[in-house]
Design a protein around this motif. Structure first.
Motif, mmCIF file in Angstrom:
data_model
loop_
_atom_site.group_PDB
_atom_site.id
_atom_site.type_symbol
_atom_site.label_atom_id
_atom_site.label_comp_id
_atom_site.label_asym_id
_atom_site.label_seq_id
_atom_site.Cartn_x
_atom_site.Cartn_y
_atom_site.Cartn_z
ATOM 1 N N LEU A 63 -0.405 -4.267 -15.268
ATOM 2 C CA LEU A 63 -1.527 -3.838 -14.430
ATOM 3 C C LEU A 63 -2.355 -2.783 -15.165
ATOM 4 C CD1 LEU A 63 -3.147 -3.837 -11.823
ATOM 5 C CD2 LEU A 63 -1.456 -2.243 -10.865
ATOM 6 N N ALA A 64 -1.696 -1.916 -15.916
ATOM 7 C CA ALA A 64 -2.417 -0.907 -16.703
ATOM 8 C C ALA A 64 -3.335 -1.570 -17.724
ATOM 9 C CB ALA A 64 -1.425 0.029 -17.394
ATOM 10 N N LEU B 99 -0.990 6.031 -13.634
ATOM 11 C CA LEU B 99 -1.441 5.816 -12.255
ATOM 12 C C LEU B 99 -0.608 4.758 -11.539
ATOM 13 C CD1 LEU B 99 -5.326 5.811 -12.691
ATOM 14 C CD2 LEU B 99 -3.986 7.468 -11.391
ATOM 15 N N CYS B 100 -0.391 3.623 -12.201
ATOM 16 C CA CYS B 100 0.199 2.478 -11.498
ATOM 17 C C CYS B 100 1.655 2.203 -11.835
ATOM 18 C CB CYS B 100 -0.629 1.230 -11.740
ATOM 19 S SG CYS B 100 -0.595 0.650 -13.445
ATOM 20 N N ARG B 101 2.176 2.741 -12.924
ATOM 21 C CA ARG B 101 3.554 2.533 -13.364
ATOM 22 C C ARG B 101 3.890 1.059 -13.594
ATOM 23 N NH1 ARG B 101 4.481 6.810 -15.658
ATOM 24 N NH2 ARG B 101 6.374 7.753 -14.973
ATOM 25 N N LEU C 257 -6.925 5.456 -22.372
ATOM 26 C CA LEU C 257 -7.195 4.859 -21.059
ATOM 27 C C LEU C 257 -5.973 4.072 -20.570
ATOM 28 C CD1 LEU C 257 -10.876 3.583 -21.430
ATOM 29 C CD2 LEU C 257 -10.063 5.406 -19.927
ATOM 30 N N HIS C 258 -5.376 3.320 -21.473
ATOM 31 C CA HIS C 258 -4.202 2.529 -21.098
ATOM 32 C C HIS C 258 -3.053 3.440 -20.657
ATOM 33 C CE1 HIS C 258 -0.662 -0.099 -21.700
ATOM 34 N NE2 HIS C 258 -1.473 -0.946 -21.094
ATOM 35 N N SER C 259 -2.860 4.526 -21.370
ATOM 36 C CA SER C 259 -1.816 5.481 -21.012
ATOM 37 C C SER C 259 -2.078 6.086 -19.635
ATOM 38 C CB SER C 259 -1.739 6.576 -22.070
ATOM 39 O OG SER C 259 -0.807 7.552 -21.704
ATOM 40 N N LEU D 67 -12.007 4.632 -14.762
ATOM 41 C CA LEU D 67 -10.652 4.091 -14.674
ATOM 42 C C LEU D 67 -10.020 4.432 -13.333
ATOM 43 C CD1 LEU D 67 -8.055 2.807 -15.872
ATOM 44 C CD2 LEU D 67 -7.491 5.094 -16.709
ATOM 45 N N PHE D 68 -10.131 5.679 -12.917
ATOM 46 C CA PHE D 68 -9.545 6.099 -11.651
ATOM 47 C C PHE D 68 -10.174 5.327 -10.486
ATOM 48 C CE2 PHE D 68 -9.421 8.832 -7.893
ATOM 49 C CZ PHE D 68 -8.046 8.916 -7.733
#
Length: 168
Positions: A35-36, A29-31, A22-24, A68-69
């Protein structure tokens, strides 16, 4: 003494197994690494709060990815996610020679009406090619080609005007 229910234990096992994935995904998504982490934690919290429903999912990792999305999209929708504190606000300093401005406006007036509209919309109103095409109801390729041709015409007009001024 703290007792762990079977549901909590089941969730803890799931969270341990999927947290890294999930963290990956959140980072992709956010780079932003931090925030990840926040998105991953929020996702796991949402899953824990609705674990009875989530555990019934046919594909729990895919369900977690969907949560997550949606968490990421919710974050992006919040106005505060794109706000930044600017440093010192300064007015841009523009200086244009008055004669040059008058010459430029004269050259623009000599362009055909549609060409003039395209140049003004693209460079003075700062609109995209797509916006200009929609506003003038023409294909995007027409805007691109007419912009190129119009700029060449303007350049030639300005060079002629400059040459005439220097000769006088």
């Amino acid at each position: 003494m703290l007792t762990i229910s079977p549901v909590s234990e089941e969730f803890a096992t799931f969270a341990n197994d999927t947290r890294q994935r999930l963290h990956s995904s959140a980072f992709q998504l956010c780079r932003d690494w931090h925030l990840a982490q926040d998105l991953t934690q929020t996702t796991l919290t949402k899953l824990f709060l609705s674990w009875d429903r989530a555990a019934d999912s046919d594909n729990l990792p895919a369900y977690a990815q969907k949560v997550l999305f949606r968490t990421y999209v919710d974050h992006r929708r919040r106005r505060s996610s794109t706000e930044s504190t600017p440093g010192e606000l300064r007015e841009p300093e523009y200086s244009m020679d008055l004669d040059l401005r008058i010459t430029m406006l004269g050259a623009l007036r000599r362009l055909p009406a549609r060409d003039r509209k395209i140049v003004v919309l693209r460079y003075f109103a700062d609109q995209s090619v797509e916006q200009v095409a929609a506003e003038l109801d023409v294909p995007i390729t027409v805007v691109k080609s007419q912009t190129r041709r119009s700029l060449i015409k303007l350049k030639n007009m300005l060079l002629r005007d400059r040459t005439a001024l220097l000769a006088a």
